[in-house]
Design a protein around this motif. Structure first.
Motif, PDB file in Angstrom:
ATOM      1  N   TRP A  72     -50.865  32.275  -2.559  1.00  0.00           N
ATOM      2  CA  TRP A  72     -50.303  31.438  -1.380  1.00  0.00           C
ATOM      3  C   TRP A  72     -51.400  32.538  -0.358  1.00  0.00           C
ATOM      4  O   TRP A  72     -51.376  33.644  -0.416  1.00  0.00           O
ATOM      5  N   ILE A  73     -52.121  31.656   0.459  1.00  0.00           N
ATOM      6  CA  ILE A  73     -52.485  32.234   1.639  1.00  0.00           C
ATOM      7  C   ILE A  73     -52.086  31.561   2.990  1.00  0.00           C
ATOM      8  O   ILE A  73     -52.147  30.348   3.046  1.00  0.00           O
ATOM      9  N   ARG A  74     -51.626  32.490   3.797  1.00  0.00           N
ATOM     10  CA  ARG A  74     -51.212  31.692   5.136  1.00  0.00           C
ATOM     11  C   ARG A  74     -52.468  31.146   5.849  1.00  0.00           C
ATOM     12  O   ARG A  74     -53.481  31.522   6.000  1.00  0.00           O
ATOM     13  N   VAL A  75     -52.105  29.860   6.174  1.00  0.00           N
ATOM     14  CA  VAL A  75     -53.111  29.124   7.106  1.00  0.00           C
ATOM     15  C   VAL A  75     -52.394  28.501   8.311  1.00  0.00           C
ATOM     16  O   VAL A  75     -51.254  28.618   8.671  1.00  0.00           O
ATOM     17  N   ASP A  76     -53.313  28.146   9.384  1.00  0.00           N
ATOM     18  CA  ASP A  76     -52.984  27.370  10.500  1.00  0.00           C
ATOM     19  C   ASP A  76     -52.237  26.149  10.388  1.00  0.00           C
ATOM     20  O   ASP A  76     -52.399  25.448   9.499  1.00  0.00           O
ATOM     21  N   PRO A  77     -51.400  25.800  11.464  1.00  0.00           N
ATOM     22  CA  PRO A  77     -50.608  24.578  11.434  1.00  0.00           C
ATOM     23  C   PRO A  77     -51.283  23.348  11.003  1.00  0.00           C
ATOM     24  O   PRO A  77     -51.006  22.448  10.625  1.00  0.00           O
ATOM     25  N   ASP A  78     -52.772  23.486  11.484  1.00  0.00           N
ATOM     26  CA  ASP A  78     -53.512  22.121  11.473  1.00  0.00           C
ATOM     27  C   ASP A  78     -54.170  22.036  10.043  1.00  0.00           C
ATOM     28  O   ASP A  78     -54.828  20.934   9.764  1.00  0.00           O
ATOM     29  N   VAL A  79     -54.085  22.883   9.200  1.00  0.00           N
ATOM     30  CA  VAL A  79     -54.698  22.688   7.799  1.00  0.00           C
ATOM     31  C   VAL A  79     -54.153  21.578   6.806  1.00  0.00           C
ATOM     32  O   VAL A  79     -52.893  21.657   6.789  1.00  0.00           O
ATOM     33  N   ALA A  80     -54.649  20.938   6.231  1.00  0.00           N
ATOM     34  CA  ALA A  80     -54.248  19.867   5.399  1.00  0.00           C
ATOM     35  C   ALA A  80     -54.585  19.809   4.282  1.00  0.00           C
ATOM     36  O   ALA A  80     -55.435  20.650   3.851  1.00  0.00           O
ATOM     37  N   PRO A  81     -53.720  19.226   3.220  1.00  0.00           N
ATOM     38  CA  PRO A  81     -54.164  19.351   1.833  1.00  0.00           C
ATOM     39  C   PRO A  81     -55.323  18.946   1.367  1.00  0.00           C
ATOM     40  O   PRO A  81     -55.560  17.765   2.261  1.00  0.00           O
ATOM     41  N   GLU A  82     -55.977  19.487   0.222  1.00  0.00           N
ATOM     42  CA  GLU A  82     -57.129  18.753  -0.228  1.00  0.00           C
ATOM     43  C   GLU A  82     -57.429  19.081  -1.691  1.00  0.00           C
ATOM     44  O   GLU A  82     -57.279  20.106  -2.254  1.00  0.00           O
ATOM     45  N   GLY A  83     -57.799  17.908  -2.352  1.00  0.00           N
ATOM     46  CA  GLY A  83     -57.940  18.228  -3.898  1.00  0.00           C
ATOM     47  C   GLY A  83     -56.803  19.023  -4.415  1.00  0.00           C
ATOM     48  O   GLY A  83     -55.466  18.510  -4.320  1.00  0.00           O
ATOM     49  N   GLU A  84     -57.176  20.173  -5.263  1.00  0.00           N
ATOM     50  CA  GLU A  84     -55.910  20.665  -5.572  1.00  0.00           C
ATOM     51  C   GLU A  84     -55.218  21.664  -4.807  1.00  0.00           C
ATOM     52  O   GLU A  84     -54.168  22.243  -5.318  1.00  0.00           O
ATOM     53  N   VAL A  85     -55.588  21.692  -3.560  1.00  0.00           N
ATOM     54  CA  VAL A  85     -54.983  22.762  -2.451  1.00  0.00           C
ATOM     55  C   VAL A  85     -53.925  21.936  -1.918  1.00  0.00           C
ATOM     56  O   VAL A  85     -54.223  21.051  -1.172  1.00  0.00           O
ATOM     57  N   GLU A  86     -52.677  22.385  -2.242  1.00  0.00           N
ATOM     58  CA  GLU A  86     -51.282  21.985  -1.722  1.00  0.00           C
ATOM     59  C   GLU A  86     -50.975  22.845  -0.475  1.00  0.00           C
ATOM     60  O   GLU A  86     -51.632  23.945  -0.329  1.00  0.00           O
ATOM     61  N   ILE A  87     -50.269  22.191   0.452  1.00  0.00           N
ATOM     62  CA  ILE A  87     -50.136  23.090   1.583  1.00  0.00           C
ATOM     63  C   ILE A  87     -48.360  22.971   1.673  1.00  0.00           C
ATOM     64  O   ILE A  87     -47.730  22.087   1.358  1.00  0.00           O
ATOM     65  N   LYS A  88     -47.788  24.341   1.702  1.00  0.00           N
ATOM     66  CA  LYS A  88     -46.311  24.351   1.827  1.00  0.00           C
ATOM     67  C   LYS A  88     -45.737  25.157   2.963  1.00  0.00           C
ATOM     68  O   LYS A  88     -46.525  26.052   3.411  1.00  0.00           O
ATOM     69  N   ASP A  89     -44.604  24.881   3.348  1.00  0.00           N
ATOM     70  CA  ASP A  89     -43.949  25.721   4.483  1.00  0.00           C
ATOM     71  C   ASP A  89     -42.833  26.747   3.828  1.00  0.00           C
ATOM     72  O   ASP A  89     -42.033  26.004   3.029  1.00  0.00           O
ATOM     73  N   PHE A  90     -43.124  27.857   4.028  1.00  0.00           N
ATOM     74  CA  PHE A  90     -42.388  28.827   3.373  1.00  0.00           C
ATOM     75  C   PHE A  90     -41.506  29.331   4.622  1.00  0.00           C
ATOM     76  O   PHE A  90     -41.747  29.771   5.466  1.00  0.00           O
ATOM     77  N   PRO A  91     -40.185  29.373   4.291  1.00  0.00           N
ATOM     78  CA  PRO A  91     -39.034  29.721   5.302  1.00  0.00           C
ATOM     79  C   PRO A  91     -39.044  31.361   5.653  1.00  0.00           C
ATOM     80  O   PRO A  91     -38.681  31.783   6.513  1.00  0.00           O
ATOM     81  N   GLY A  92     -39.856  31.918   4.837  1.00  0.00           N
ATOM     82  CA  GLY A  92     -39.730  33.684   4.986  1.00  0.00           C
ATOM     83  C   GLY A  92     -38.203  34.037   4.681  1.00  0.00           C
ATOM     84  O   GLY A  92     -37.366  33.538   3.973  1.00  0.00           O
ATOM     85  N   GLY A  93     -37.846  35.447   5.300  1.00  0.00           N
ATOM     86  CA  GLY A  93     -36.640  35.885   4.844  1.00  0.00           C
ATOM     87  C   GLY A  93     -36.804  37.487   4.858  1.00  0.00           C
ATOM     88  O   GLY A  93     -38.140  37.948   5.165  1.00  0.00           O
ATOM     89  N   HIS A  94     -35.890  38.137   4.139  1.00  0.00           N
ATOM     90  CA  HIS A  94     -35.851  39.721   4.163  1.00  0.00           C
ATOM     91  C   HIS A  94     -36.198  40.222   2.823  1.00  0.00           C
ATOM     92  O   HIS A  94     -35.911  39.409   1.812  1.00  0.00           O
ATOM     93  N   TYR A  95     -36.914  41.242   2.728  1.00  0.00           N
ATOM     94  CA  TYR A  95     -37.449  41.735   1.388  1.00  0.00           C
ATOM     95  C   TYR A  95     -37.310  43.322   1.435  1.00  0.00           C
ATOM     96  O   TYR A  95     -37.467  43.971   2.425  1.00  0.00           O
ATOM     97  N   ALA A  96     -37.038  43.688   0.423  1.00  0.00           N
ATOM     98  CA  ALA A  96     -37.428  45.179   0.019  1.00  0.00           C
ATOM     99  C   ALA A  96     -38.841  45.117  -0.745  1.00  0.00           C
ATOM    100  O   ALA A  96     -39.160  44.383  -1.233  1.00  0.00           O
ATOM    101  N   VAL A  97     -39.471  46.161   0.145  1.00  0.00           N
ATOM    102  CA  VAL A  97     -41.192  46.338  -0.124  1.00  0.00           C
ATOM    103  C   VAL A  97     -41.348  47.630  -0.681  1.00  0.00           C
ATOM    104  O   VAL A  97     -40.948  48.712  -0.042  1.00  0.00           O
ATOM    105  N   THR A  98     -42.387  47.621  -1.756  1.00  0.00           N
ATOM    106  CA  THR A  98     -43.170  48.895  -1.870  1.00  0.00           C
ATOM    107  C   THR A  98     -44.307  48.689  -2.096  1.00  0.00           C
ATOM    108  O   THR A  98     -44.812  47.498  -2.430  1.00  0.00           O
ATOM    109  N   THR A  99     -45.349  49.650  -2.261  1.00  0.00           N
ATOM    110  CA  THR A  99     -46.640  49.650  -2.632  1.00  0.00           C
ATOM    111  C   THR A  99     -47.086  50.226  -3.905  1.00  0.00           C
ATOM    112  O   THR A  99     -46.324  51.119  -4.210  1.00  0.00           O
ATOM    113  N   CYS A 100     -47.812  49.698  -4.704  1.00  0.00           N
ATOM    114  CA  CYS A 100     -48.543  50.367  -5.817  1.00  0.00           C
ATOM    115  C   CYS A 100     -49.611  49.866  -5.919  1.00  0.00           C
ATOM    116  O   CYS A 100     -50.418  48.798  -5.498  1.00  0.00           O
ATOM    117  N   ARG A 101     -50.513  50.630  -6.795  1.00  0.00           N
ATOM    118  CA  ARG A 101     -51.896  50.162  -7.414  1.00  0.00           C
ATOM    119  C   ARG A 101     -51.682  49.210  -8.506  1.00  0.00           C
ATOM    120  O   ARG A 101     -50.647  49.282  -9.368  1.00  0.00           O
TER     121      ARG A 101
END
Length: 157
Positions: A72-101
């Motif tokens: 997924w890549i965050r896009v602006d509200p006016d971006v429309a689906p095209e070809g294989e590219v779907e547009i979805k709305d993700f509700p978000g939420g709380h996450y435990a996060v860590t970083t790694c290589r």
């Protein structure tokens, strides 16, 4: 192995363009699609505004070589689906996060770091929330051996 450093982060709702592949190398295949589409629109030049997240879809299994991965890549509200590219709305939420290589992290392999993050959540005041576990690429344009990712495990109090 080094200790896991983790924190809690809230992802806000976001509109995302999706790129999916099912193969023996779906991460590479889906990332190639994303980079081609997003690169042509200069979205990868501002990863703060247009972060890139991914997850298994469907997950690997011992009985088949092929599995799926979706970016997924965050896009602006006016971006429309095209070809294989779907547009979805993700509700978000709380996450435990860590970083790694992606490769050669001193904390362990990516599956080992996921397990440590799971254990970190189990020993906290949070519980796992059933939704997408996400992997956020710091820079999708770097070589695999230089890739750094944040692991996002969904949680709730």
């Amino acid at each position: 192995m080094n200790e896991l450093e983790a924190h809690v982060e809230t992802l806000g709702p976001m509109r995302v363009a999706t790129f999916r592949a099912v193969s023996e190398t779906p991460e590479r295949d889906a990332l190639e699609k994303l980079c081609s589409w997003a690169g042509a629109r200069a979205l990868l030049d501002d990863l703060e505004s247009h972060p890139v997240f991914g997850f298994n879809h469907p997950s690997p299994s011992p009985d088949r070589k092929e599995y799926g991965y979706e970016f997924w890549i965050r896009v602006d509200p006016d971006v429309a689906p095209e070809g294989e590219v779907e547009i979805k709305d993700f509700p978000g939420g709380h996450y435990a996060v860590t970083t790694c290589r992606l490769l050669g992290d001193p904390t362990g392999s990516v599956p080992e770091v996921w397990k440590k993050l799971w254990d970190w959540v189990q020993s906290s005041e949070y519980t796992w929330r059933k939704t997408h576990e996400l992997e956020k690429l710091h820079d999708p344009r770097v070589a695999e051996e230089d890739a750094v990712i944040d692991l996002y495990l969904p949680i709730e109090e």
